[in-house]
Design an enzyme around this catalytic site. Structure first.
Site, PDB file in Angstrom:
ATOM      1  N   THR A 127       0.910  -1.375  -0.079  1.00 21.77           N
ATOM      2  CA  THR A 127      -0.136  -0.140   0.048  1.00 21.77           C
ATOM      3  C   THR A 127       0.643   1.103  -0.091  1.00 21.77           C
ATOM      4  O   THR A 127       0.401   2.189  -0.367  1.00 21.77           O
ATOM      5  CB  THR A 127      -0.776  -0.040   1.305  1.00 21.77           C
ATOM      6  OG1 THR A 127       0.097   0.019   2.394  1.00 21.77           O
ATOM      7  CG2 THR A 127      -1.896  -1.263   1.365  1.00 21.77           C
ATOM      8  N   CYS A 170       1.733   2.870   9.403  1.00 23.68           N
ATOM      9  CA  CYS A 170       0.634   3.237  10.414  1.00 23.68           C
ATOM     10  C   CYS A 170       1.249   2.876  11.756  1.00 23.68           C
ATOM     11  O   CYS A 170       2.397   2.680  12.040  1.00 23.68           O
ATOM     12  CB  CYS A 170      -0.212   2.036  10.325  1.00 23.68           C
ATOM     13  SG  CYS A 170      -1.172   1.758   8.818  1.00 23.68           S
ATOM     14  N   ARG A 229      -7.036  -3.955   9.077  1.00 21.39           N
ATOM     15  CA  ARG A 229      -6.614  -5.566   9.019  1.00 21.39           C
ATOM     16  C   ARG A 229      -5.052  -5.525   9.082  1.00 21.39           C
ATOM     17  O   ARG A 229      -4.340  -4.830   8.236  1.00 21.39           O
ATOM     18  CB  ARG A 229      -7.297  -5.944   7.922  1.00 21.39           C
ATOM     19  CG  ARG A 229      -6.866  -7.545   7.707  1.00 21.39           C
ATOM     20  CD  ARG A 229      -7.544  -8.356   6.606  1.00 21.39           C
ATOM     21  NE  ARG A 229      -7.179  -7.420   5.426  1.00 21.39           N
ATOM     22  CZ  ARG A 229      -6.126  -8.157   4.749  1.00 21.39           C
ATOM     23  NH1 ARG A 229      -5.358  -8.920   5.214  1.00 21.39           N
ATOM     24  NH2 ARG A 229      -5.690  -7.525   3.391  1.00 21.39           N
ATOM     25  N   ARG A 281       3.799   6.850   3.083  1.00 28.18           N
ATOM     26  CA  ARG A 281       2.977   8.116   3.330  1.00 28.18           C
ATOM     27  C   ARG A 281       2.185   7.534   4.717  1.00 28.18           C
ATOM     28  O   ARG A 281       1.802   6.391   4.733  1.00 28.18           O
ATOM     29  CB  ARG A 281       2.047   8.294   2.334  1.00 28.18           C
ATOM     30  CG  ARG A 281       1.154   7.512   1.853  1.00 28.18           C
ATOM     31  CD  ARG A 281       0.380   8.014   0.901  1.00 28.18           C
ATOM     32  NE  ARG A 281      -0.767   7.046   0.439  1.00 28.18           N
ATOM     33  CZ  ARG A 281      -0.706   6.079  -0.505  1.00 28.18           C
ATOM     34  NH1 ARG A 281       0.519   5.856  -1.175  1.00 28.18           N
ATOM     35  NH2 ARG A 281      -1.704   5.190  -0.963  1.00 28.18           N
ATOM     36  N   CYS A 328      -1.003   6.905   7.370  1.00 25.26           N
ATOM     37  CA  CYS A 328      -1.994   6.277   7.148  1.00 25.26           C
ATOM     38  C   CYS A 328      -3.158   7.261   7.588  1.00 25.26           C
ATOM     39  O   CYS A 328      -2.999   8.158   8.479  1.00 25.26           O
ATOM     40  CB  CYS A 328      -2.259   5.124   8.161  1.00 25.26           C
ATOM     41  SG  CYS A 328      -3.878   4.364   8.184  1.00 25.26           S
ATOM     42  N   ASP A 354      17.281  18.605  49.881  1.00 29.38           N
ATOM     43  CA  ASP A 354      15.931  18.978  49.974  1.00 29.38           C
ATOM     44  C   ASP A 354      15.325  18.552  51.298  1.00 29.38           C
ATOM     45  O   ASP A 354      15.394  17.633  51.697  1.00 29.38           O
ATOM     46  CB  ASP A 354      15.011  18.599  48.905  1.00 29.38           C
ATOM     47  CG  ASP A 354      13.737  19.011  48.991  1.00 29.38           C
ATOM     48  OD1 ASP A 354      13.559  20.454  48.482  1.00 29.38           O
ATOM     49  OD2 ASP A 354      12.636  18.392  49.205  1.00 29.38           O
TER      50      ASP A 354
END
Length: 474
Positions: free
Chosen positions: A47, A51, A58, A80, A82, A436
């Site tokens: 694709t 992601c 899926r 690129r 998602c 402290d």
């Protein structure tokens, strides 16, 4: 960072590599394990999209998948983001996973927008290494060089401004750190596959100015952090109501940060849109949003004294400061006085020398600061810090090692001030103010005993300090 500026790995403390093993990545992705959100991204060959591990899409076949340590690395490889899981909205990379102290320093500068106005050679010189060596360190740890990380930062902010503001495209480009609208449009189209105007038309809602959410990792001990900030808020400059922090930034313009189920909702007035990247970076530091609470809590829970405190306040943060110089001065004002007295002194400083806002380094460099009611040596220490910031900028304050060194050379500044400033201004997760009063009272120990007790808490002694303070909140 530790006193010597070394990383947790350099101190011999075992941390995972930047990119988990493929088997761990696979299992985390299949389980959509939110603990790994922001730790890596999943790119799919077929694709061309990458992601978050929590993406609801899926799960693809493993032989079609490649894992990257950062979104910038995936972008550099030609993938690129998602559109469904929106990688730009993932929590930021936990700083403790960065093994190299040099890379961490450079990342903080990039986060502050350093590469928007400077080059990689200047960045490398600032952190004390050569440009090639810095790039090699970045690629080894993050899978991409400094320029690619800065590019990813600009793109992520621009995408969020398009979705969550009504700023014009030129304003979006300038706010995200681009030098021109043309450069912004070309880069945006190359990454997202469509012009920014088309994405804007799909935007769900219209808002006045900028309103977006900064992601955070939970648990998040809001019941500790917001009261901590409220007690230290300077009247007229800051305000805290419930789980909402407000800061005046310019005239009567106020930035607002409120805790919601989605994260930290940030509202920036349209008049301050050009400073949105800087404002978001300041809020991330102030709320310690880069922390990863689960490993910190798990580590500190091994201490019998801390275990019940961690259960009572899981996800405690070490509050940062809005401004490095302001934080350093307030650390000096807080020497040997109560929190309420230190806040009153900060308010007096603003009123006398800042006309209601926190005075600049230039205005305090040659001023008799003791006039607000502090010892002369302390006032001269404030002026000494102011002169150095006026001459060199505040970069040395943001590095815990250089801050400690500089403070040790200024008469009137002791170990407590240096450690407190290293913790909140220098953002050293291992800073420990062993002198402290609150720490010693909570432990029932003296300084040397406290140091021995705290050694197993490394590299997160600053978080241990917050738990000890929380135990004595009254």
């Amino acid at each position: 960072m530790s006193e010597s500026g070394e990383s947790v790995r350099e101190r011999g403390i075992i941390v995972p590599s930047m990119l988990p093993s493929p088997d761990i990545c696979r299992r985390a992705h299949v389980a959509r394990d939110a603990r790994f959100d922001g730790r890596f991204v999943v790119a799919v060959f077929t694709t061309g999209v990458f992601c978050r591990p929590v993406c609801p899409a899926r799960v693809p076949r493993e032989d079609n998948v490649r894992y990257f340590a950062s979104p910038a690395a995936a972008l550099s490889a030609g993938y690129r983001p998602c559109r469904r899981c929106r990688p730009e909205t993932a929590p930021p990379l936990p700083e403790w996973t960065v093994a190299s102290a040099t890379v961490l320093r450079a990342l903080r500068l990039i986060d502050d927008g350093y590469l928007d106005e400077h080059g990689c050679v200047e960045l490398a010189a600032t952190v004390g290494v050569g440009a090639r060596h810095l790039t090699r360190l970045f690629v080894d740890e993050l899978g991409a060089g400094p320029a690619a990380l800065a590019r990813g930062r600009r793109l992520q902010l621009a995408r969020r401004l398009i979705d969550e503001s009504d700023l014009g495209m030129t304003e979006v480009a300038m706010s995200a750190g681009y030098g021109s609208a043309r450069r912004f449009n070309a880069e945006f189209r190359a990454v997202f596959g469509e012009p920014p105007s088309k994405i804007r038309r799909r935007k769900r809602k219209a808002v006045a100015g900028i309103e977006l959410h900064l992601p955070l990792r939970r648990p998040f001990a809001a019941s500790w952090l917001f009261p901590f900030l409220e007690r230290r808020a300077i009247p007229g400059l800051e305000a805290v109501v419930g789980e909402c922090y407000r800061r005046r930034i310019d005239g009567n313009a106020w930035v607002e940060a409120a805790l919601t189920k989605r994260g930290l909702r940030v509202a920036i007035p349209a008049a301050a849109s050009a400073s949105s990247a800087d404002i978001l970076a300041r809020l991330r530091r102030l709320f310690d949003l880069d922390a990863d609470p689960e490993p910190i809590d798990e580590h500190l829970s091994r201490q019998s004294l801390l275990a019940p405190l961690v259960r009572a306040a899981p996800g405690i943060r070490v509050p940062g400061v809005w401004d490095a110089f302001e934080g350093a001065v307030r650390a000096i004002l807080g020497q040997q006085v109560s929190v309420d007295r230190a806040t009153a002194l900060a308010a007096a400083l603003c009123e006398r020398f800042g006309d209601g806002v926190f005075p600049s380094a230039e205005s305090l460099a040659g001023t008799e600061v003791a006039a607000i009611g502090i010892p002369g040596v302390r006032g001269r220490a404030v002026s000494a810090v102011a002169r150095r910031v006026a001459a060199q900028g505040d970069g040395w304050l943001k590095n815990a090692q250089s801050l400690r060194t500089a403070f040790s050379e200024i008469r009137g500044l002791g170990p407590w001030t240096a450690e407190y400033a290293a913790m909140r201004v220098g953002r050293d997760p291992d800073a420990f103010p062993d002198s402290d009063w609150g720490v010693l009272q909570a432990l029932g120990m003296k300084g040397a005993e406290a140091r021995r007790w705290a050694k197993p808490c490394r590299p997160w002694r600053a978080y241990a300090t917050m738990h000890l303070w929380s135990s004595r909140r009254d």
